[in-house]
Design an enzyme around this catalytic site. Structure first.
Site, PDB file in Angstrom:
ATOM      1  N   SER A  53       0.831  -1.334   0.067  1.00 59.76           N
ATOM      2  CA  SER A  53      -0.102   0.007  -0.019  1.00 59.76           C
ATOM      3  C   SER A  53       0.803   1.178   0.043  1.00 59.76           C
ATOM      4  O   SER A  53       0.315   2.415   0.076  1.00 59.76           O
ATOM      5  CB  SER A  53      -1.107  -0.075   1.252  1.00 59.76           C
ATOM      6  OG  SER A  53      -0.259  -0.046   2.365  1.00 59.76           O
ATOM      7  N   SER A  54       2.111   1.038   0.051  1.00 58.59           N
ATOM      8  CA  SER A  54       2.850   2.345   0.350  1.00 58.59           C
ATOM      9  C   SER A  54       3.533   3.058  -1.171  1.00 58.59           C
ATOM     10  O   SER A  54       4.178   4.094  -1.074  1.00 58.59           O
ATOM     11  CB  SER A  54       4.082   2.149   1.301  1.00 58.59           C
ATOM     12  OG  SER A  54       4.876   1.138   0.817  1.00 58.59           O
ATOM     13  N   ALA A 116       5.250  -8.740   3.932  1.00 60.11           N
ATOM     14  CA  ALA A 116       3.965  -9.339   3.363  1.00 60.11           C
ATOM     15  C   ALA A 116       3.939 -10.970   3.258  1.00 60.11           C
ATOM     16  O   ALA A 116       2.856 -11.426   3.199  1.00 60.11           O
ATOM     17  CB  ALA A 116       3.257  -8.565   2.218  1.00 60.11           C
ATOM     18  N   TYR A 241      10.770  -8.543 -20.447  1.00 60.69           N
ATOM     19  CA  TYR A 241       9.599  -8.335 -19.590  1.00 60.69           C
ATOM     20  C   TYR A 241       8.795  -9.521 -19.917  1.00 60.69           C
ATOM     21  O   TYR A 241       8.749 -10.511 -19.421  1.00 60.69           O
ATOM     22  CB  TYR A 241       8.846  -7.090 -19.650  1.00 60.69           C
ATOM     23  CG  TYR A 241       8.022  -6.974 -18.341  1.00 60.69           C
ATOM     24  CD1 TYR A 241       8.503  -6.379 -17.483  1.00 60.69           C
ATOM     25  CD2 TYR A 241       6.565  -7.365 -18.318  1.00 60.69           C
ATOM     26  CE1 TYR A 241       7.738  -6.066 -16.154  1.00 60.69           C
ATOM     27  CE2 TYR A 241       6.114  -7.449 -17.381  1.00 60.69           C
ATOM     28  CZ  TYR A 241       6.705  -6.709 -16.145  1.00 60.69           C
ATOM     29  OH  TYR A 241       5.765  -6.682 -15.126  1.00 60.69           O
ATOM     30  N   LYS A 250       4.253 -13.199 -13.921  1.00 63.14           N
ATOM     31  CA  LYS A 250       3.144 -12.585 -14.212  1.00 63.14           C
ATOM     32  C   LYS A 250       2.103 -13.501 -15.057  1.00 63.14           C
ATOM     33  O   LYS A 250       0.838 -13.533 -14.492  1.00 63.14           O
ATOM     34  CB  LYS A 250       3.125 -11.388 -15.186  1.00 63.14           C
ATOM     35  CG  LYS A 250       3.964 -10.291 -14.686  1.00 63.14           C
ATOM     36  CD  LYS A 250       3.365  -9.702 -13.421  1.00 63.14           C
ATOM     37  CE  LYS A 250       4.129  -8.446 -12.792  1.00 63.14           C
ATOM     38  NZ  LYS A 250       3.425  -7.888 -11.449  1.00 63.14           N
TER      39      LYS A 250
END
Length: 401
Positions: A53-54, A116, A241, A250
């Site tokens: 969240s930061s 986390a 990527y 991903k």
């Protein structure tokens, strides 16, 4: 700790210190960019858990949820406090400012500073959810980490940013000098072990563990939704990527969405990913070619380039039904339409092919990109007096009531 003058000193694109006032003003400016649009709902304010969240998209998702829909919730991030030699991390100061946004909006939020990936952080977070809210409506997962310790095995896995199968030559921006310069680099292909480690860190395994932990504590509200942020990007960056180690992670994240969706059906829940567009983040800056590509994209789009906050506001409008959910293949929300539009990619490709060390500033908005890098640390933020001394030792925010 005594207030002092804080300057943007560092090495390359990494700065040693962050500016508390600048980080605070950045969050305030983000708040002011979001128009409140709280819908009438029978359940009242939504309760949100944001993992990461930061910073970046996680920060944008948190502010948009609070400001636009009056959300209550919990934010989890991993930040370092100030020491005698260094300020706190920028995310520490941004979290303080985000807590203030929540308080001024009348939203109840608790911000937890911890790894986390760790079981202890999950337990602490779920305890707060149980005690303060009784459950959550949304889980937003937005983590970009260099390493992860598997709680089951105790082994630490390191992520790498490398192509798969064969090496890769690309143009990139070099930040080692006084000003960014264009150069060409060779990137070695990843080994199978490096690819597997990257998937362990950046894939969907930890996301699934969070959902399982919430299910185990019976903390999912009816019609619960969980969403993880992903990225696809351009064909120009695909070898490093989407076709590389990060892309493999991903893909695993997106596969996890299908697994979680099936698990959540009996609980009246759903799982999906959201593919966001290119942005300047500390995670993306470290990827060869991405800084150049993003600068070229900005050079063409200018103010039409969508910020993470604008995309996260759209995400919440879709999740809450204000806009059509518009899932691709049933499980993937696309927020990158503005980036991957055929005309945009055609023009950025022309710039990529034409750019040289001599004309890079004619094609790429390097000034904007450099300023965005500084803003990650609270510098170059409009409205801040950087000549004034600043107190770096600020306390972690208490829960807002």
């Amino acid at each position: 700790m005594t207030a002092r003058h804080i300057e943007p000193r560092g090495r390359g694109f990494l700065l040693f210190d962050s500016h508390p006032a600048g980080c605070g003003q950045l969050v305030t400016a983000m708040r002011d960019q979001v128009t409140p649009a709280i819908p009438e709902t029978p359940t009242g304010r939504p309760v949100v858990l944001v993992i990461g969240s930061s910073a970046g998209y996680g920060l944008a998702a948190t502010i948009a949820a609070i400001r636009r829909y009056g959300a209550d919730g919990v934010g989890v991030c991993f930040e370092r406090p100030a020491t005698e030699r260094r300020t706190a991390t920028a995310g520490w100061y941004r979290t303080i400012a985000t807590a203030d946004v929540a308080a001024r909006s009348g939203s109840r939020w608790t911000f937890i500073n911890g790894d986390a990936f760790a079981d202890d952080t999950k337990k602490e977070t779920l305890d707060v959810i149980a005690e303060r809210f009784g459950g959550i409506d949304y889980l937003i997962y937005s983590i970009a980490a260099p390493r992860r310790t598997d709680p089951l095995t105790g082994l630490t896995h390191q992520s790498v940013i490398q192509p798969i199968g064969e090496g890769y030559v690309t143009k990139t921006l070099d930040f080692s000098g006084e000003t960014p310069a264009l150069k060409q680099i060779w990137v070695e292909p990843a080994t199978e072990a490096e690819q597997a480690d990257t998937v362990k860190v950046m894939g969907g395994e930890d996301w699934a563990l969070w959902v399982d932990a919430l299910i185990g504590r019976d903390l999912l509200k009816p019609c619960f939704t969980t969403l993880a942020l992903s990225y696809i990007g351009s064909h120009l960056t695909a070898p490093i990527y989407r076709q590389g180690t990060i892309g493999a992670a991903k893909i695993h994240l997106e596969e996890t969405a299908h697994t979680l969706y099936d698990k959540l059906i009996p609980l009246r829940g759903r799982a999906m990913t959201a593919v966001a567009g290119a942005a300047v983040t500390q995670a993306s800056t470290a990827i060869p070619g991405i800084a150049l590509y993003t600068s070229l994209l900005r050079g063409f789009l200018s103010e039409d380039m969508q910020s993470p906050l604008r995309q996260m506001t759209e995400m919440w409008d879709r999740l809450t039904g204000v806009q059509d959910l518009g899932l691709e293949s049933g499980r993937r929300m696309r927020l990158d339409w503005w980036e991957l539009h055929a005309l945009v990619q055609e023009q950025v490709t022309k710039r990529w092919n034409a750019v040289t060390a001599d004309n890079v500033r004619d094609h790429a908005d390097i000034g904007w990109f450099t300023a965005e890098l500084h803003r990650l640390y609270g510098f170059d933020v409009p409205g801040v007096d950087y000549t004034a001394p600043c107190e770096p030792d600020l306390p972690w925010p208490t829960p807002t009531e």
